[in-house]
Design a protein around this motif. Structure first.
Motif, PDB file in Angstrom:
ATOM      1  N   TYR A   1      -2.946   0.361  -4.135  1.00  0.00           N
ATOM      2  CA  TYR A   1      -2.731  -0.975  -3.570  1.00  0.00           C
ATOM      3  C   TYR A   1      -2.243  -1.938  -4.642  1.00  0.00           C
TER       4      TYR A   1
ATOM      5  N   LEU B   1      -4.114  -3.281  -8.133  1.00  0.00           N
ATOM      6  CA  LEU B   1      -5.540  -3.590  -8.122  1.00  0.00           C
ATOM      7  C   LEU B   1      -6.420  -2.389  -7.785  1.00  0.00           C
ATOM      8  N   ASP B   2      -5.861  -1.383  -7.184  1.00  0.00           N
ATOM      9  CA  ASP B   2      -6.661  -0.238  -6.775  1.00  0.00           C
ATOM     10  C   ASP B   2      -5.776   1.000  -6.824  1.00  0.00           C
TER      11      ASP B   2
ATOM     12  N   PRO C   1      -3.034   9.172   7.558  1.00  0.00           N
ATOM     13  CA  PRO C   1      -2.681   8.688   6.222  1.00  0.00           C
ATOM     14  C   PRO C   1      -3.907   8.576   5.319  1.00  0.00           C
ATOM     15  N   GLU C   2      -3.730   8.959   4.070  1.00  0.00           N
ATOM     16  CA  GLU C   2      -4.793   8.833   3.063  1.00  0.00           C
ATOM     17  C   GLU C   2      -4.336   7.816   2.022  1.00  0.00           C
ATOM     18  N   PHE C   3      -5.197   6.855   1.744  1.00  0.00           N
ATOM     19  CA  PHE C   3      -4.886   5.787   0.804  1.00  0.00           C
ATOM     20  C   PHE C   3      -4.616   6.342  -0.591  1.00  0.00           C
TER      21      PHE C   3
ATOM     22  N   PHE D   1       0.848  -1.194   0.000  1.00  0.00           N
ATOM     23  CA  PHE D   1       0.000   0.000   0.000  1.00  0.00           C
ATOM     24  C   PHE D   1       0.884   1.245   0.000  1.00  0.00           C
TER      25      PHE D   1
ATOM     26  N   TYR E   1       0.422   5.412   0.978  1.00  0.00           N
ATOM     27  CA  TYR E   1      -0.419   6.410   1.618  1.00  0.00           C
ATOM     28  C   TYR E   1       0.281   7.769   1.547  1.00  0.00           C
TER      29      TYR E   1
ATOM     30  N   GLN F   1      -9.167  -0.361   0.831  1.00  0.00           N
ATOM     31  CA  GLN F   1      -8.880   0.924   1.433  1.00  0.00           C
ATOM     32  C   GLN F   1      -9.054   0.889   2.943  1.00  0.00           C
ATOM     33  N   PHE F   2      -8.075   1.459   3.619  1.00  0.00           N
ATOM     34  CA  PHE F   2      -8.156   1.727   5.042  1.00  0.00           C
ATOM     35  C   PHE F   2      -8.424   3.216   5.200  1.00  0.00           C
TER      36      PHE F   2
ATOM     37  N   SER G   1      -7.462   4.112  -6.896  1.00  0.00           N
ATOM     38  CA  SER G   1      -8.510   5.112  -6.771  1.00  0.00           C
ATOM     39  C   SER G   1      -8.108   6.308  -5.924  1.00  0.00           C
ATOM     40  N   GLY G   2      -7.093   6.167  -5.085  1.00  0.00           N
ATOM     41  CA  GLY G   2      -6.685   7.270  -4.226  1.00  0.00           C
ATOM     42  C   GLY G   2      -5.645   8.192  -4.823  1.00  0.00           C
TER      43      GLY G   2
ATOM     44  N   PHE H   1      -8.363   6.349   7.711  1.00  0.00           N
ATOM     45  CA  PHE H   1      -7.745   6.776   8.966  1.00  0.00           C
ATOM     46  C   PHE H   1      -8.384   8.055   9.494  1.00  0.00           C
TER      47      PHE H   1
END
Lengths: 115, 111
Positions: A48, A55-56, A43-45, A33, A35, B98-99, A58-59, B101
């Protein structure tokens, strides 16, 4: 054993420069991951990976941000044409498994300052 | 409105005090609830996690989840100066990666 390592620990860039941040996860960890942690925030994603597959994503805040993990181990987060709002700590975390919740082990982060 | 809300503090307590840290959330799909501790210039480290509702105890730390109120808590008993850090709550759904926080609460335990 060795934990998650990140390099460089500190990076100063002039606005408009490209930067590359490296993450070495714990050996054998499937999930990785990224962040972004702004000052005084959690932390903001960002993105991943499961092995080499992203796979992701989106952040990721804009198309200036790009991440890769070509061999399923080391990962690089690249930021093109850096802006002042990109200043933050970039954290990498890895976990042993994928598909279910698992403990994430965080690296110490790379503190990026864009002047 | 952020999905996870956490009072940033700062919180300052004398050594030996009981500390209560809290988070609220808006997404009823969250099922995993975690507490992390982050020392200055370090990455977060997992303290405890809870799945769904209930309480969990680990030494001086107790985590509580109240899904009906969308409220989670971390209690630290007999607080020590070494507990001085930022405490982050985090949450995750059953699906997805997604985590989410909270902003973190800065805690100082004064000897």
């Amino acid at each position: 054993g060795a934990g998650v390592s990140q390099s460089p620990r500190y990076k100063v860039a002039k606005r408009g420069q490209d930067v590359a941040l490296r993450c070495d996860p714990i050996s054998g960890h499937v999930s990785l991951f990224w962040y972004q942690q702004a000052l005084g925030q959690g932390p903001e994603f960002l993105t991943y990976f499961q092995n080499e597959a992203q796979l992701d994503k989106s952040g990721l805040p804009s198309d200036r941000f790009f991440a890769e993990r070509p061999e399923g181990s080391v990962s690089t987060l690249k930021i093109q044409r850096t802006q002042q709002e990109d200043s933050a700590v970039y954290l990498c975390a890895s976990s042993l498994r994928s598909g279910v919740w698992d403990t994430q082990y965080f690296g110490p982060g790379t503190r990026l300052t864009v002047l | 409105q952020k999905e996870v809300e956490q009072d940033p503090g700062p919180l300052s307590v004398p050594e030996g005090a009981i500390v209560s840290l809290n988070c609220t959330y808006s997404n009823s799909a969250f099922q995993y609830f975690m507490w992390y501790r982050q020392y200055s210039r370090k990455g977060p480290e997992l303290l405890m996690y809870t799945y769904s509702s209930g309480n969990k105890e680990d030494g001086r730390f107790t985590a509580q989840v109240d899904k009906s109120s969308k409220y989670i808590s971390l209690f630290i008993r007999d607080s020590q100066p070494s507990d001085s850090a930022t405490y982050l709550c985090a949450m995750k759904q059953n699906t997805g990666n997604q985590f989410y926080f909270g902003t973190g609460t800065s805690l100082t335990v004064i000897p």
